[in-house]
Design a protein around this motif. Structure first.
Motif, PDB file in Angstrom:
ATOM      1  N   SER A  31       2.340   8.361  10.336  1.00 52.59           N
ATOM      2  CA  SER A  31       2.416   6.927  10.046  1.00 52.59           C
ATOM      3  C   SER A  31       2.038   6.078  11.259  1.00 52.59           C
ATOM      4  O   SER A  31       1.578   4.935  11.110  1.00 52.59           O
TER       5      SER A  31
ATOM      6  N   ILE B   4       0.857  -1.195   0.000  1.00 51.49           N
ATOM      7  CA  ILE B   4       0.000   0.000   0.000  1.00 51.49           C
ATOM      8  C   ILE B   4       0.889   1.240   0.000  1.00 51.49           C
ATOM      9  O   ILE B   4       1.709   1.420   0.910  1.00 51.49           O
TER      10      ILE B   4
ATOM     11  N   LYS C  89      -2.251  -1.439  10.726  1.00 52.68           N
ATOM     12  CA  LYS C  89      -2.376  -2.526   9.749  1.00 52.68           C
ATOM     13  C   LYS C  89      -3.547  -3.453  10.077  1.00 52.68           C
ATOM     14  O   LYS C  89      -4.200  -3.979   9.177  1.00 52.68           O
TER      15      LYS C  89
ATOM     16  N   ILE D 184       3.442  -0.881   4.007  1.00 56.13           N
ATOM     17  CA  ILE D 184       2.918   0.485   3.808  1.00 56.13           C
ATOM     18  C   ILE D 184       4.093   1.423   3.573  1.00 56.13           C
ATOM     19  O   ILE D 184       5.038   1.457   4.364  1.00 56.13           O
TER      20      ILE D 184
END
Length: 377
Positions: free
Chosen positions: A324, A42, A329, A374
């Protein structure tokens, strides 16, 4: 002697069961391997936004403060006239022209004025183009033009009488042509309204350059005149011909007034940057700031008070910082591509999101967080 017909030993049912078990184990192994190789990558891009600071700045001769900037207002008037010979061409009827030989069989000279009438044998009327004095018992060449425009004036060689003279003299003073008259129809120089408008515009532009040169002489030290801080006012503009005229040239006269504002541009840039940064939201950052893109335009100028008002505008591209640590997740597990994008864009100021599953047939985020990657470019 051996028997010709030998009985086949029956196949053990355990072999079939064994084959089924082996196949199931192999299929399970394949599934486990495929599941172990699934992943989701992602890529998240921050949301971008263009912010704009717009305000009016006042130029004053006193000390600068707030949105007031120290500066000066200069003005000059310039006038001039320019000849313009770049005109249009248009097909139209026009008077045919030609040449004749004038004869004077009298014992005295005969002056003939410009526009003197000459009547051809077919009744077409012409005029002399210029004045001429025809000496006694002599001939002279002269140019003529038709009274009416169009092909009606195009005739062959002819004898001409001068109906304006005393009748008894008309056989003594006459004209003859050896070549046909031509030019009753064709292209001719034409001046349209647009040609005049462009002529005025170009004249004003050249006068403006002259005006700027005059203002340059009044500058002090490192002062500069910015084109965007100049106002050009056309006080008058006239043409020597009206629109839709048939002529090869014309002249334009114009008078303009230039008003220029001289100010410290760096001070204005500082104010514009401060106003721009004041519009930033939390977590919003300027990606790049180009002060050279600062736009200014002169709104008003008061020559008596020596003040002016500028409209100022400064743009800058920005982006929002992404935390972040707030991207969990476990909240993405089991979601398909659209659901992942929708969830992320609802939780943070996120722009575009790219979701890539491996293998290609996988359509949801795997259950193991270690298989979720990510990245924030």
């Amino acid at each position: 002697m051996p028997d010709r017909y030998q009985l086949r030993r029956p196949r053990s049912p355990y072999l079939k069961i064994f084959a089924i078990i082996v196949g199931a184990i192999a299929a399970l192994v394949v599934v486990v391997i495929l599941l172990a190789s699934t992943s989701a990558r992602i890529t998240i891009y921050p949301r971008e936004e263009l912010i704009t600071a717009e305000f009016n700045a006042e130029i004053v001769t006193t000390e600068a403060s707030g949105d007031k900037i120290a500066g000066r207002v200069l003005s000059t008037t310039v006038r001039g006239t320019e000849k313009i010979d770049e005109v249009d061409r248009r097909e139209t009827d026009k008077p045919a022209t030609g040449r004749v030989t004038l004869h004077n069989d009298l014992d005295q000279d005969q002056p003939l004025l410009a526009t003197t009438r000459l009547l051809a044998e077919n009744g077409t009327l012409f005029h002399l183009k210029e004045r001429i004095t025809l000496k006694a018992h002599s001939t002279a060449e002269a140019e003529i033009y038709a009274d009416q425009p169009g092909r009606v004036g195009e005739i062959g060689p002819s004898r001409f009488t001068l109906p304006g003279l005393w009748k008894d003299w008309q056989t003594k003073i006459y004209a003859e042509s050896q070549e046909p008259t031509t030019g009753g129809f064709g292209e001719t120089d034409y001046i349209s309204a647009e040609t005049i408008e462009n002529g005025i515009k170009n004249t004003v532009a050249r006068l403006a350059e002259d005006g700027k040169a005059k203002l340059q002489k009044d500058l002090r030290g490192s002062e500069k005149i910015l084109d965007e801080a100049i106002n050009i006012e056309t006080l008058s503009a006239t043409s020597t011909v009206p629109p839709d005229s048939f002529a090869a040239e014309f002249s334009v006269s114009a008078e303009i007034r230039l008003t220029a504002v001289i100010f410290d541009k760096s001070a204005l840039e500082k104010i514009a940057e401060e106003k721009l940064r004041a519009k930033l939201k939390p977590d919003q950052q300027i990606r790049s700031l180009n002060l050279a893109s600062l736009q200014t335009s002169l709104i008003t100028a008061d020559l008596a008070r020596k003040t002016a008002t500028l409209a100022v505008k400064l743009d800058a591209p920005t982006y929002f910082q992404i935390d972040s640590d707030k991207i969990r997740k476990d909240k993405l597990i089991g979601r398909n591509r659209e659901e992942v994008i929708d969830y992320l864009q609802r939780t943070q100021p996120i722009g575009e999101v790219e979701v890539k599953f491996t293998p290609n047939w996988v359509t949801t985020v795997p259950a193991q967080e270690e298989k979720i990657t990510i990245s924030l470019p």
